[in-house]
Design a protein around this motif. Structure first.
Motif, PDB file in Angstrom:
ATOM      1  N   ILE A   7      92.856 143.341  25.001  1.00 53.03           N
ATOM      2  CA  ILE A   7      93.952 143.033  24.071  1.00 53.03           C
ATOM      3  C   ILE A   7      95.232 143.737  24.513  1.00 53.03           C
ATOM      4  N   LEU A   8      95.106 144.960  24.995  1.00 57.43           N
ATOM      5  CA  LEU A   8      96.273 145.674  25.516  1.00 57.43           C
ATOM      6  C   LEU A   8      96.851 144.953  26.732  1.00 57.43           C
ATOM      7  N   GLY A   9      95.992 144.449  27.607  1.00 54.10           N
ATOM      8  CA  GLY A   9      96.447 143.686  28.766  1.00 54.10           C
ATOM      9  C   GLY A   9      97.138 142.400  28.367  1.00 54.10           C
ATOM     10  N   ILE A  10      96.603 141.724  27.344  1.00 56.47           N
ATOM     11  CA  ILE A  10      97.238 140.492  26.853  1.00 56.47           C
ATOM     12  C   ILE A  10      98.621 140.801  26.305  1.00 56.47           C
ATOM     13  N   SER A  11      98.726 141.853  25.510  1.00 58.56           N
ATOM     14  CA  SER A  11     100.029 142.178  24.929  1.00 58.56           C
ATOM     15  C   SER A  11     101.022 142.610  26.007  1.00 58.56           C
ATOM     16  N   ILE A  12     100.566 143.357  26.990  1.00 59.18           N
ATOM     17  CA  ILE A  12     101.450 143.753  28.089  1.00 59.18           C
ATOM     18  C   ILE A  12     101.887 142.521  28.879  1.00 59.18           C
ATOM     19  N   SER A  72      89.744 145.517  33.072  1.00 57.11           N
ATOM     20  CA  SER A  72      89.826 144.893  31.751  1.00 57.11           C
ATOM     21  C   SER A  72      91.276 144.590  31.384  1.00 57.11           C
ATOM     22  N   ARG A  73      92.181 145.501  31.691  1.00 51.41           N
ATOM     23  CA  ARG A  73      93.597 145.238  31.430  1.00 51.41           C
ATOM     24  C   ARG A  73      94.113 144.131  32.340  1.00 51.41           C
ATOM     25  N   ALA A  74      93.660 144.109  33.583  1.00 52.38           N
ATOM     26  CA  ALA A  74      94.054 143.036  34.505  1.00 52.38           C
ATOM     27  C   ALA A  74      93.553 141.687  33.990  1.00 52.38           C
ATOM     28  N   LYS A  75      92.361 141.675  33.415  1.00 54.82           N
ATOM     29  CA  LYS A  75      91.838 140.452  32.827  1.00 54.82           C
ATOM     30  C   LYS A  75      92.711 139.997  31.652  1.00 54.82           C
ATOM     31  N   GLY A  76      93.185 140.954  30.851  1.00 51.54           N
ATOM     32  CA  GLY A  76      94.071 140.632  29.737  1.00 51.54           C
ATOM     33  C   GLY A  76      95.401 140.057  30.215  1.00 51.54           C
TER      34      GLY A  76
END
Length: 94
Positions: A7-12, A72-76
């Protein structure tokens, strides 16, 4: 824990796309201000192209997270890029 990272990756990714859109309106827009450039881009039909250029900032965020082993952030960020692409296709063709 993993869901929070995605979710953090999506928002970023979405914030990076918005910043990229703003920067592309500043550099490539033909208006006096950002809102004027936005109206001109919508009227001329080049808004989707500016959104696509703005999404290029996600590329940097994606590779930054891959190099720092935060998959996980890269996936987001990748999910956010897909969301922006789908929105661009919807705006373009409908």
């Amino acid at each position: 824990m993993k869901n929070k990272e995605i979710i953090l990756g999506i928002s970023i990714g979405l914030v990076a796309s918005a910043i990229g859109l703003t920067l592309s309106l500043l550099f490539f827009g033909s208006g006096d201000s950002i809102s004027n450039s936005l109206h001109i881009a919508l009227a001329q039909g080049v808004f989707t192209k500016l959104v696509s250029i703005g999404a290029l900032l996600n590329l940097g965020a994606f590779f930054l997270y891959l190099n720092t082993n935060k998959e996980s952030r890269a996936k987001g960020v990748l999910i956010a890029t897909i969301i922006v692409a789908l929105i661009t296709i919807i705006i373009r063709f409908f």
